[in-house]
Motif scaffolding. Sequence first.
Motif, PDB file in Angstrom:
ATOM      1  N   SER A 396       0.835  -1.206   0.000  1.00 40.26           N
ATOM      2  CA  SER A 396       0.000   0.000   0.000  1.00 40.26           C
ATOM      3  C   SER A 396       0.870   1.256   0.000  1.00 40.26           C
ATOM      4  N   GLU A 397       1.963   1.242   0.754  1.00 40.10           N
ATOM      5  CA  GLU A 397       2.872   2.386   0.767  1.00 40.10           C
ATOM      6  C   GLU A 397       3.538   2.590  -0.608  1.00 40.10           C
ATOM      7  N   ALA A 398       3.824   1.446  -1.241  1.00 42.06           N
ATOM      8  CA  ALA A 398       4.437   1.562  -2.581  1.00 42.06           C
ATOM      9  C   ALA A 398       3.479   2.177  -3.574  1.00 42.06           C
ATOM     10  N   LEU A 399       2.171   1.929  -3.372  1.00 45.55           N
ATOM     11  CA  LEU A 399       1.185   2.503  -4.306  1.00 45.55           C
ATOM     12  C   LEU A 399       1.073   4.002  -4.152  1.00 45.55           C
ATOM     13  N   LYS A 400       1.545   4.545  -3.040  1.00 40.36           N
ATOM     14  CA  LYS A 400       1.505   6.003  -2.852  1.00 40.36           C
ATOM     15  C   LYS A 400       2.620   6.716  -3.635  1.00 40.36           C
ATOM     16  N   ASP A 401       3.582   5.899  -3.997  1.00 39.04           N
ATOM     17  CA  ASP A 401       4.715   6.492  -4.739  1.00 39.04           C
ATOM     18  C   ASP A 401       4.250   6.808  -6.170  1.00 39.04           C
ATOM     19  N   PRO A 402       4.402   8.055  -6.622  1.00 40.88           N
ATOM     20  CA  PRO A 402       3.966   8.432  -7.996  1.00 40.88           C
ATOM     21  C   PRO A 402       4.684   7.616  -9.045  1.00 40.88           C
ATOM     22  N   GLU A 403       5.901   7.278  -8.810  1.00 44.05           N
ATOM     23  CA  GLU A 403       6.640   6.532  -9.827  1.00 44.05           C
ATOM     24  C   GLU A 403       6.035   5.148 -10.001  1.00 44.05           C
TER      25      GLU A 403
END
Length: 597
Positions: A396-403
């Motif tokens: 879920s935290e990775a999905l917050k990354d725009p990249e």
Amino acid sequence: MTVALLGVFVMQLYYIREAYSLKSQLFDEQVNQTLNTVVNKIQRLNVADHINKRDAENKLQYEQELRQRELDIKDLKQQFVQEQEIRKGEQQVQIENYLNQQDSLIRVSYRRTQILSENTFKSLSTPTARIGKSLLDVQMDALVDGDFNLKAYSMRSRLSSTDVKTFNFRTARTLPDTIRYLGEDPMTGKPLLIALPKLSDELVLKFKREDKLAKLKFDQQLNALNKGIRPYNGSSLLQDVEKEMREVNIPIYKRVDLSNLERLLKREFLNHNIDQVYDMQVKLARKDSVLYLMATSGQPKFEDDKTYKVPIFNNDIFRDPGTLMVRFPYKNSAILTNLGATLASSVGLLLVLVFIFSYTLYAILKQKKISEMKTDFINNMTHEFKTPVATIMIASEALKDPEVTEDKARLKRLAGIIYDENVRLGNHIERVLSIARLEKNELKMENAEVDMNDLILIVLDSMSLQLQKRNALINVHTEAEQAVIFGDELHLSNVLYNLIDNANKYSADTPEITISTRNTHKQLIIEISDKGIGMTKDQSKRIFDQFYRVPTGNLHDVKGFGLGLNYVQDIIKQLNGSIKVSSEKDKGTTFEISLPL
């Protein structure tokens, strides 16, 4: 609680000891009372026998004395009769002498004298001279008239010189009371009638005196004989007791009927509700001499606390009183038998206390194990839930990354990870809920016909990726010709999944799993074997408990909650089947499922 149970146990032991002591005292009192009763009866019987014996002896002696007195009286009477006959004979001789003497005087004093018979006397007329006078009267008349001089004759010389006797002993008895003579007066020549009494007054008085003296002597002797014996009124008890007390050397066996003693003792024991086997002996009190012995077995020793003794004649002072001894060889067992109800209740109470204590201890240990297994379950569940949650959080935290959002391939892979982890969490939750529903009997089975050979292949296919990760070797032998059962396909597949998954997880090296089916009678047998780490016998007994997991040390390389096998067992029981396990440490495990066709 242990202290309380121990206290109750000690109290029970104390109660049993006190009850045994009380029963022993009651038994002793009954035995002593019985022995005293027997001894008192023996003493009374001895006194009664002694009195009867003495009475019989005295009665016999009295009868003998009575018979002797009768004989003495008979002899006395015979002697009296004999003496009377002798005396009568002597009196007849005296009468004869008297008559002959008078006859001599008459014949000397008168001429031509002759004795008249009674008939002749009656036929004669009455004489005129000196009729009715005796010789003494005639003599007196002669003396007065001077017609007759007695001095001219010597009566003694004439009597002694007379050889011929007119009267003899045989005729004197038949003479009349008065003898009459007819003679002539020597002076005038006139006839005279002379009367001679058979007895003179002197003889009559003499004979009466002799008869009276003889009769008086006879009466005195008869009275002496009658007074010599008193009427029989029974024996004198005091005299007999005094006489017996002087007889010191009368032995016990003459005073006691030993066979009667045995019968009396047996009867009295039965009257006092004592039916135990006993030994008995009678011995002297002052000497070590056994007079009578009755032994049930062997040679009893009358010396222990099972022996009771009592003097037979305790009132004897000079003689040996004797001792009656009774021994009960099985006294303790008899008392325990009488305590049967008490011992049974005590043992029952002790068993109840032991059961309660054991059950309490078992419950405590079980609760302790359940608490430990629950703790392990919580730890395992926390660990199992923590991994997917952490994975979902990272994704879920990775999905917050725009990249990452711009990279669609990466986005799709993260979304797949989140989905898989959610499914994993859902499966964990569903397993826990299934166990809860099984415990509450709320799990509904949708039973239908299921071919277990096909279901095994389906489960293996669904687990192919999981098995391939460990390069597991799978051997399938579906040899059962009849493999269709009536059950819930979903739960049956879960059963197979849990067993195959355990075989895969608990194999240290490359897993080697064998699955086979066969038919026996009306049963379908499914066996799932592995060559993994195996289990001990103690672990095999607990393998189906909730939350129990085979320990693997400090490592947590085997995932699970410890609910799988418990779930398997419950499902199999719901389908009226059975499951058993056989395992050996470091050699593998085999689960065998039996289901009705």
